[in-house]
Write an enzyme that holds these catalytic residues in place. Structure first.
Site, PDB file in Angstrom:
ATOM      1  N   SER A 103      20.611  17.591   4.377  1.00  0.00           N
ATOM      2  CA  SER A 103      19.061  16.745   4.827  1.00  0.00           C
ATOM      3  C   SER A 103      18.189  16.988   3.899  1.00  0.00           C
ATOM      4  O   SER A 103      18.253  16.437   2.652  1.00  0.00           O
ATOM      5  CB  SER A 103      18.678  17.314   6.368  1.00  0.00           C
ATOM      6  OG  SER A 103      17.554  16.337   6.467  1.00  0.00           O
ATOM      7  N   ASP A 241      14.197  10.931   3.785  1.00  0.00           N
ATOM      8  CA  ASP A 241      14.769  12.137   3.256  1.00  0.00           C
ATOM      9  C   ASP A 241      16.154  12.032   2.620  1.00  0.00           C
ATOM     10  O   ASP A 241      16.682  10.967   2.748  1.00  0.00           O
ATOM     11  CB  ASP A 241      14.755  13.340   4.497  1.00  0.00           C
ATOM     12  CG  ASP A 241      15.597  13.027   5.628  1.00  0.00           C
ATOM     13  OD1 ASP A 241      16.174  11.947   5.558  1.00  0.00           O
ATOM     14  OD2 ASP A 241      16.040  14.090   6.197  1.00  0.00           O
ATOM     15  N   ASP A 243      19.179  12.551   3.683  1.00  0.00           N
ATOM     16  CA  ASP A 243      20.273  12.087   4.471  1.00  0.00           C
ATOM     17  C   ASP A 243      19.936  11.010   5.144  1.00  0.00           C
ATOM     18  O   ASP A 243      20.783  10.001   6.141  1.00  0.00           O
ATOM     19  CB  ASP A 243      21.043  13.135   5.289  1.00  0.00           C
ATOM     20  CG  ASP A 243      20.229  13.519   6.462  1.00  0.00           C
ATOM     21  OD1 ASP A 243      19.026  13.517   6.261  1.00  0.00           O
ATOM     22  OD2 ASP A 243      20.955  13.772   7.350  1.00  0.00           O
ATOM     23  N   ASP A 245      18.026  10.387   7.738  1.00  0.00           N
ATOM     24  CA  ASP A 245      17.612  10.383   9.223  1.00  0.00           C
ATOM     25  C   ASP A 245      16.107  10.668   9.637  1.00  0.00           C
ATOM     26  O   ASP A 245      15.827  10.526  10.997  1.00  0.00           O
ATOM     27  CB  ASP A 245      18.407  11.636   9.884  1.00  0.00           C
ATOM     28  CG  ASP A 245      18.157  12.935   9.430  1.00  0.00           C
ATOM     29  OD1 ASP A 245      17.693  12.899   8.669  1.00  0.00           O
ATOM     30  OD2 ASP A 245      18.896  13.715  10.115  1.00  0.00           O
TER      31      ASP A 245
END
Length: 449
Positions: A103, A241, A243, A245
């Site tokens: 992440s 960010d 990743d 999400d």
């Protein structure tokens, strides 16, 4: 089977590459263990995606090998946002989805996240079942039962079309947007989504090299986006960010708009269109200003533990459609199953267009209370928060802040930190109290090591 998880945290399994469990041999066995659990009803089909970290190549290979040994087929989609894996797992009728990502963490960290066949985070019982398999010796299926691997070349295009579909008939023609893709998983698909909906898009943070994910860019470092919005005289900016999400936004004046303010905008829009279906789920970190603003509109806010899985649990339990975190992890359950930065951004843009407002105007109905957070390093997991010195310091701080402030101390679920947060109306008092509390926690951590 134990009911205490040894490896899974609030968002999968995460850590520094090469340390602890984030190693090729552990991830190989993790793939095998997960395959054994998911294939109990027959031969499993598992979809695997990743972000842009260099270690993703290594972990993709060993996951594939572990799944094959367990008799599961792998569907490989390459670099793709975490929420894309949730969608594609459903679209391809896979038994589960796996994301290789840490992440918002630096490139030298990585992790493994799982989605169910329904595109939701795994329930505790499945995570515990995987951990139970990890305690067994790795075995290999007979050669005629080994899993196969295949790549899905059009996965990105499918996800782009899904994202566009969540915007309904709203077009973005004439809107000038700057995207910051954090050198991460949205670098390819996000610009396509917004351009194909008609926006004039410029992009920063879209040159991943395996080592620069989240480095000085993205939702954790929005200063470059703020400058770009002002320099280009854009209507707004969107920062994802690593990743994809979560998101933050920047208004046309270069001001940062965080997850709480975005939740306010979405709540106002969804209430007016009948899509809210109840209240809003926040977290322990949700700003008091959002609570006050929603109460004024007759909307209830319920706090969940920090972490999108806990937000989702509350949404499912109550049958509500909107929740999220101030970090920008927003869940719009009326259009998707998990936190999705691109989809959430589109929902905000729909709200602005339908209300004929700028981002600055739309957020103006909420006044954030000053909130300060200091991260205290905690090399080893110790229960320092229950120590008498820390408890006394918290009690003194709460007494000084009174009814218009609050204190929150909590261990991070993803990093070796204790987060010390203080909130209240007086910014000077908030800053001073947070520094004092952080110093007390740091002293307790050092004494416990």
């Amino acid at each position: 089977m134990s009911d205490v998880k040894r490896y899974f945290g609030t968002d999968g399994i995460r850590g520094r590459v090469g340390d602890g469990v984030i190693t090729p041999d552990f991830v190989l066995k993790l793939g095998w263990a997960a395959g054994r659990v998911f294939a109990r009803e027959g031969k499993g089909r598992i979809l695997i995606g990743k972000d842009t970290r260099i270690s993703g190549y290594m972990f993709e290979s060993v996951l594939e090998a572990g799944l094959s040994a367990a008799g599961c087929d792998s569907l490989l989609v390459g670099p793709m946002p975490t929420p894309a894996i949730a969608y594609l797992t459903r679209a391809f009728h896979a038994d589960a989805g796996i994301v290789i990502s840490a992440s918002h963490n630096p490139y030298y960290d990585n992790g493994i996240k799982f989605f169910s066949a329904a595109g939701t985070k795994l329930p505790d019982e499945l995570e515990l079942a995987i951990e139970a398999e990890l305690e067994l010796a790795l075995t290999t299926a007979d050669s005629d039962q080994l899993g196969r691997a295949s790549r899905i070349p059009d996965a990105g295009g499918r996800y782009v079309e899904f994202c566009k579909s969540t915007a309904g008939y709203i077009g973005l023609g004439g809107m000038k947007i700057v995207l910051d893709c954090a050198h991460g998983a949205t670098y390819d698909v996000a610009p396509k989504v917004f351009r194909e909906l008609g926006a004039k898009v410029s992009v920063i943070g879209a040159q991943p090299d395996g080592l620069n994910i989240n480095e000085g860019v993205g939702s954790t470092h929005p200063a470059n986006l703020q400058r770009a919005v002002l320099e280009q005289q854009a209507d707004l900016g969107i920062a994802f960010d690593g990743d994809g999400d979560r998101l933050l936004m920047v208004d046309g004046d270069g001001e940062l708009v965080d997850g709480d303010e975005l939740l306010y905008i979405l709540a106002m829009h969804m209430q007016s269109t009948g899509q809210l279906n109840g209240g809003v789920v926040g977290t322990l970190m949700t700003n008091l200003g959002l609570v006050v603003a929603l109460e004024r509109e007759g909307i209830e806010l319920v706090r969940a533990q920090v972490g999108d899985r806990y937000v989702l649990e509350q949404l499912n339990e109550r049958g509500w459609n909107l929740g999220g975190e101030n970090s920008g992890h927003l869940v719009c359950k009326h259009v998707t199953t998990t936190g999705d930065g691109i989809v959430s951004a589109l929902q905000v843009l729909c709200a602005l267009i339908q209300a004929d407002q700028t981002l600055s105007q739309a957020k103006s109905g909420m006044r954030k209370f000053p909130q300060v957070m200091i991260n205290v390093q905690m090399p080893q997991k110790k229960d320092v928060l229950s120590l008498p010195s820390v408890v006394a310091a918290v009690a003194a701080a709460e007494a000084e802040l009174g009814r218009t402030g609050r204190v929150l101390l909590r261990p991070s679920g993803t990093e070796p930190l204790v987060r010390v947060m203080v909130e209240g109306e007086d910014v000077g008092l908030v800053k001073r109290t947070c520094r004092q509390l952080a110093a007390e926690v740091e002293a307790a951590v050092q004494a416990a090591v």
